[in-house]
Write an enzyme that holds these catalytic residues in place. Structure first.
Site, short mmCIF file in Angstrom:
data_model
loop_
_atom_site.label_atom_id
_atom_site.label_comp_id
_atom_site.label_asym_id
_atom_site.label_seq_id
_atom_site.Cartn_x
_atom_site.Cartn_y
_atom_site.Cartn_z
N GLY A 72 0.79 -1.27 0.03
CA GLY A 72 -0.05 -0.02 0.03
C GLY A 72 0.94 1.30 0.16
N ASN A 152 -7.58 4.38 8.92
CA ASN A 152 -6.98 3.26 9.50
C ASN A 152 -7.25 3.14 10.96
OD1 ASN A 152 -5.03 5.24 8.75
ND2 ASN A 152 -3.82 4.20 10.04
N SER A 200 -3.65 -3.02 -0.48
CA SER A 200 -2.63 -3.87 0.18
C SER A 200 -3.32 -5.10 0.49
CB SER A 200 -1.96 -3.19 1.25
OG SER A 200 -0.85 -4.15 1.80
N ALA A 201 -2.42 -6.64 0.01
CA ALA A 201 -3.29 -7.76 0.22
C ALA A 201 -3.23 -8.13 1.79
CB ALA A 201 -2.57 -8.81 -0.53
N CYS A 326 2.02 1.71 11.92
CA CYS A 326 3.10 2.11 11.49
C CYS A 326 3.81 3.32 12.38
CB CYS A 326 3.01 2.76 10.05
SG CYS A 326 2.38 1.82 8.95
#
Length: 392
Positions: A72, A152, A200-201, A326
């Protein structure tokens, strides 16, 4: 440790068994380089195109508009930098929001050092962008609007359709970071007037290190990575074949089970919120009460530190976070919580619990039980909490 409960699915999800099984042959048996012309390479190239088609169908795109990336953050960087440098002759102005993922914010900060101008939109108390401010911020130099689909940290879903209409009317490219939305929200890029979309997987039970950027046909964008001619000369580097296969299978499963997944997560989310609110005082739900991701619960507990809360939960075998994965290693309060108007002392007491397919009602009840114990214990050490009790 007898029991381990994982409630940090916004940070990452486990790879589903069916996804892993589909990936395994491409590590050792079917290992051909997709750029090779012999049959082993062609087989790899073919499965990439099958996965590309699966991703495209999920968001209403053409397979030629899907480009695989390393995740991502790479997709976000490519969208922002690629549009900026390819269109700088038209203008140098970008619009985003104050609560974006750092993959967007840090990229915009980088571009500001390169002479671009960036407007960071405010959000209301729920984390929703101000559409009037967006309209008023657009100038004849604006080349890109980048607003995330769903946050998020607090889970708030943005008015993407309205933003898409504004961008289209003003002839400005519109990018959305949909990393948290894919698998949780049905998306039609054409209907929503989205020009670029990041995913993003590993957020929807696929492998880490693989993502994709949707680029609408006709969008003027520079490559981020130069080298070979992979991904139709737009993204160099030998393709991560096992990752791409896994991403294709994961997104296929996510939307095959979409209704069941959402109903389950909504029920677990409401159960968790209700039980916490009924049993713990001085707690605040962050984000919109209903217009939020189905598995997202973000709470602030007054008079305690989020770090102490997380460590105590971990000792009980419970995984959560204090915000974005993050940035959870920092001591600063969440930029998202500060942007929705929370003071530092309250923002520091945040806890994000994000539910997934493998969670259960029994786990929710156990987490609430332990939360009650931990919050009460930590507050016994807080002089501020003692003072509040005395005043009552």
């Amino acid at each position: 440790m007898e029991k381990y409960i994982y409630m940090d699915n916004a940070a990452t999800t486990p790879v589903k068994k069916e996804v892993l099984e589909e990936m395994l042959p491409y590590f050792s048996e079917k290992y051909g380089n997709p750029s090779s012309i012999y049959s082993l390479g062609s087989a790899s190239k073919n499965v990439i195109e099958v996965a590309r088609d699966k991703v495209a169908k999920t968001i209403g795109a053409d397979k030629k508009e899907i480009f695989f990336t390393g995740g991502g953050s790479e997709a976000d960087n490519w969208a922002i930098k690629g549009i900026a440098f390819a269109n700088k002759s038209k203008g140098n102005h970008i619009i985003t929001s104050k609560i974006e993922h750092h993959g967007i914010l840090h990229t915009c900060e980088y571009l500001e050092k390169q002479g671009f101008e960036v407007t960071y939109l405010d959000v209301d108390e729920y984390g929703v962008v101000d559409l009037e401010q967006l309209k008023n911020s657009i100038t004849d130099k604006t080349i890109l609007i980048s607003i995330m689909f769903a946050n998020n940290e607090i889970g708030t879903i943005q008015p993407i359709e309205e933003i898409g209409k504004i961008a289209k009317e003003k002839k400005v490219y519109f990018h959305t970071d949909a990393v948290q939305a894919i698998g949780n929200i049905r998306i039609d890029v054409k209907k929503l007037n989205i020009d670029l979309l990041s995913m993003s997987a590993h957020k929807f039970y696929g492998p880490k290190g693989i993502g994709a950027l949707y680029i609408r046909q006709g969008v003027k964008i520079d490559p981020l990575i130069s080298g070979g001619g992979q991904e139709r000369n737009r993204r160099a580097g030998t393709e991560n074949v096992p990752g791409i296969v896994g991403m294709g299978k994961a997104i296929e499963l996510a939307y095959e089970n979409f209704e069941e997944h959402n109903i389950k997560l909504l029920n677990l989310r409401e159960r968790l919120i209700k039980k916490v609110m009924e049993n713990i005082d001085y707690v605040r739900l962050n984000g919109h009460s209903t217009n939020r991701l189905p598995g997202n619960v973000n709470l602030c507990f007054r008079f305690i530190e989020g770090e102490s809360l997380l460590l105590s939960l971990d000792m009980e075998g419970i995984a959560g976070s204090s915000g974005s994965a993050c940035t959870s290693g920092t001591l600063d309060p969440s930029h998202v919580l500060l942007s929705i108007g929370l003071p530092h002392e309250i923002a520091h007491g945040s806890l994000r619990l994000t539910l997934g397919d493998f969670n259960s009602e029994e786990e929710v009840d156990y987490v609430v039980e332990k939360l009650i114990e931990i919050v009460n214990r930590l507050r016994l050490m807080s002089p501020l909490y003692d003072k509040i009790k005395e005043e009552k």
